[in-house]
Motif scaffolding. Structure first.
Motif, PDB file in Angstrom:
ATOM      1  N   GLY A  25      70.919 -66.726  17.709  1.00  0.00           N
ATOM      2  CA  GLY A  25      70.843 -65.455  17.003  1.00  0.00           C
ATOM      3  C   GLY A  25      72.241 -64.931  16.767  1.00  0.00           C
ATOM      4  N   LEU A  75      61.376 -52.761  11.347  1.00  0.00           N
ATOM      5  CA  LEU A  75      62.549 -53.481  11.847  1.00  0.00           C
ATOM      6  C   LEU A  75      62.463 -53.685  13.354  1.00  0.00           C
ATOM      7  CD1 LEU A  75      65.291 -54.787  11.639  1.00  0.00           C
ATOM      8  CD2 LEU A  75      66.335 -52.501  11.569  1.00  0.00           C
ATOM      9  N   GLU A  76      62.100 -52.653  14.085  1.00  0.00           N
ATOM     10  CA  GLU A  76      61.971 -52.801  15.532  1.00  0.00           C
ATOM     11  C   GLU A  76      60.902 -53.829  15.878  1.00  0.00           C
ATOM     12  OE1 GLU A  76      61.309 -49.055  17.393  1.00  0.00           O
ATOM     13  OE2 GLU A  76      63.285 -48.253  16.854  1.00  0.00           O
ATOM     14  N   ALA A 116      59.923 -56.358  13.981  1.00  0.00           N
ATOM     15  CA  ALA A 116      60.427 -57.695  13.627  1.00  0.00           C
ATOM     16  C   ALA A 116      61.465 -58.179  14.631  1.00  0.00           C
ATOM     17  CB  ALA A 116      61.019 -57.663  12.214  1.00  0.00           C
ATOM     18  N   GLN A 117      62.259 -57.275  15.176  1.00  0.00           N
ATOM     19  CA  GLN A 117      63.212 -57.649  16.220  1.00  0.00           C
ATOM     20  C   GLN A 117      62.485 -58.291  17.402  1.00  0.00           C
ATOM     21  OE1 GLN A 117      66.403 -57.759  16.886  1.00  0.00           O
ATOM     22  NE2 GLN A 117      67.460 -56.538  15.343  1.00  0.00           N
ATOM     23  N   SER A 125      60.730 -61.708  16.398  1.00  0.00           N
ATOM     24  CA  SER A 125      61.660 -62.823  16.238  1.00  0.00           C
ATOM     25  C   SER A 125      62.237 -63.259  17.577  1.00  0.00           C
ATOM     26  CB  SER A 125      62.781 -62.454  15.260  1.00  0.00           C
ATOM     27  OG  SER A 125      63.529 -61.337  15.725  1.00  0.00           O
ATOM     28  N   ALA A 167      57.201 -61.967  11.676  1.00  0.00           N
ATOM     29  CA  ALA A 167      58.569 -61.493  11.464  1.00  0.00           C
ATOM     30  C   ALA A 167      59.074 -61.888  10.082  1.00  0.00           C
ATOM     31  CB  ALA A 167      59.485 -62.041  12.553  1.00  0.00           C
ATOM     32  N   LEU A 170      60.344 -59.550   6.964  1.00  0.00           N
ATOM     33  CA  LEU A 170      61.653 -59.753   6.362  1.00  0.00           C
ATOM     34  C   LEU A 170      61.548 -59.904   4.853  1.00  0.00           C
ATOM     35  CD1 LEU A 170      64.719 -60.316   6.806  1.00  0.00           C
ATOM     36  CD2 LEU A 170      64.119 -62.742   7.042  1.00  0.00           C
ATOM     37  N   TRP A 196      68.235 -56.378  10.069  1.00  0.00           N
ATOM     38  CA  TRP A 196      67.423 -57.394   9.400  1.00  0.00           C
ATOM     39  C   TRP A 196      68.130 -58.747   9.372  1.00  0.00           C
ATOM     40  CZ3 TRP A 196      62.526 -57.152   9.024  1.00  0.00           C
ATOM     41  CH2 TRP A 196      61.871 -55.928   8.858  1.00  0.00           C
ATOM     42  N   VAL A 254      67.444 -60.310  12.631  1.00  0.00           N
ATOM     43  CA  VAL A 254      66.107 -60.905  12.607  1.00  0.00           C
ATOM     44  C   VAL A 254      66.155 -62.241  11.876  1.00  0.00           C
ATOM     45  CG1 VAL A 254      63.766 -60.664  11.666  1.00  0.00           C
ATOM     46  CG2 VAL A 254      64.880 -58.703  12.772  1.00  0.00           C
ATOM     47  N   ARG A 256      67.341 -65.411  13.658  1.00  0.00           N
ATOM     48  CA  ARG A 256      66.459 -66.045  14.633  1.00  0.00           C
ATOM     49  C   ARG A 256      65.367 -66.876  13.965  1.00  0.00           C
ATOM     50  NH1 ARG A 256      65.714 -60.288  17.722  1.00  0.00           N
ATOM     51  NH2 ARG A 256      67.942 -59.905  18.042  1.00  0.00           N
ATOM     52  N   GLY A 314      68.558 -55.658  19.344  1.00  0.00           N
ATOM     53  CA  GLY A 314      67.351 -56.171  19.965  1.00  0.00           C
ATOM     54  C   GLY A 314      67.213 -55.763  21.418  1.00  0.00           C
TER      55      GLY A 314
END
Length: 305
Positions: A6, A41-42, A44-45, A48, A63, A67, A89, A92, A95, A286
């Motif tokens: 990441g 976003l949180e 997806a963090q 991922s 995720a 995105l 993003w 994310v 990853r 993250g």
């Protein structure tokens, strides 16, 4: 330029977390990894991170869907919050490089965001706080594109901010010492956060910006200064009436980067901060208590006697 798991952590960091799932502070972070977050976003963090930590393909699909749903071309002149979310993003996206849809999704996203790098050369860009965040996004995009030129340009901005804007005492000149400025402590923490995230990204990509200093002034100077006033806000001279009722929730929202700081140098009293704030999570870096909460063991040196 090295490729890692990441933007802000390596495969070694993930192995360290997997090997210590029952140990604190890793154990305290695990419930948050599976918690629901309303913010895309949180969410997806966390999804991922579940993918790279557990090889959770369903989480990766979710995720990636989030995105691809983002319209990164919608904002022509983004403000700092929008710039920060673009960095989140990209974290994310970093990853999901093993995902089957990565090639289809990444090109457009990276081209749009990498275009912001042109702003780094603009004489109009005079706000050092905004410039720091633009440089962070440009560095992230350059890392994902494996583009040395853009990476070097962003690293040069990092060095310039340290050279020109961090006072030896630790505050950011041109950010917190402006007449009539408001929310100066939040701005101090924001600038520190941008530089810490850049240093962590660059270090994983093969360039040690953590070690960069100008006559002893470095990103750690700013981090130590920001850390001190978390506990003693009444001493902050750039903003009247700052209190712990403001600094504690501020760090809960954005202070997750201090797990990265702790990896580099122990700050006196950091245990109290972690007792109040762990597990630490933010939409950009993250779940850092999971990825950075345990220091890697020191390499043993072989000796004859």
């Amino acid at each position: 330029m090295k490729r890692t798991a990441g933007l802000f952590f390596s495969e070694g960091d993930l192995r360290l977390a997997r090997d210590n799932l029952g140990r604190q502070p890793i154990a305290s972070a695990l419930p948050l990894l599976d918690a629901f977050r309303a913010d895309p976003l949180e969410r997806a963090q966390l999804l991922s991170l579940r993918y790279v930590l557990r090889n959770d393909e369903a989480a990766a699909d979710d995720a990636m869907e989030s995105l691809q749903a983002q319209d990164f071309a919608a904002v022509e002149c983004p403000d700092i919050v929008e710039i920060q979310r673009h960095l989140g993003w990209l974290a994310v996206a970093s990853r999901l490089r093993a995902h089957r849809h990565w090639q289809a999704a990444a090109g457009t996203i990276l081209d749009l965001i990498a275009g912001w790098a042109r702003r780094l050369d603009s004489d109009v860009e005079s706000d050092p706080l905004r410039l720091s965040w633009l440089a962070a996004v440009s560095m992230a995009a350059a890392i994902l594109r494996e583009e040395e030129t853009g990476f070097g340009r962003a690293a040069a901005i990092y060095r310039r901010i340290i050279d020109q804007h961090i006072h030896p005492e630790g505050y950011f000149k041109g950010i917190v010492d402006i007449d009539g400025a408001s929310e100066t402590y939040a701005a101090q923490v924001s600038a520190t956060r941008a530089l810490v995230l850049m240093a962590e990204m660059a270090g994983l990509a093969g360039l040690d910006l953590w070690a960069y200093d100008n006559r002893g002034v470095s990103v750690m100077t700013a981090a130590t200064y920001s850390f001190f006033y978390y506990f003693f806000p009444e001493k902050w001279r750039w903003e009247a009436g700052l209190t712990r009722e403001q600094t504690v929730p501020l760090f809960r929202r954005v202070g997750a980067f201090f797990e990265m700081v702790e990896r580099r140098a122990t700050l006196r009293g950091i245990e109290q901060l972690f007792a109040e704030q762990r597990p630490m999570f933010c939409a950009l870096a993250g779940l850092t208590t999971l990825t950075h909460g345990i220091r890697p063991p020191k390499k043993s040196r072989w000796r004859i006697f």
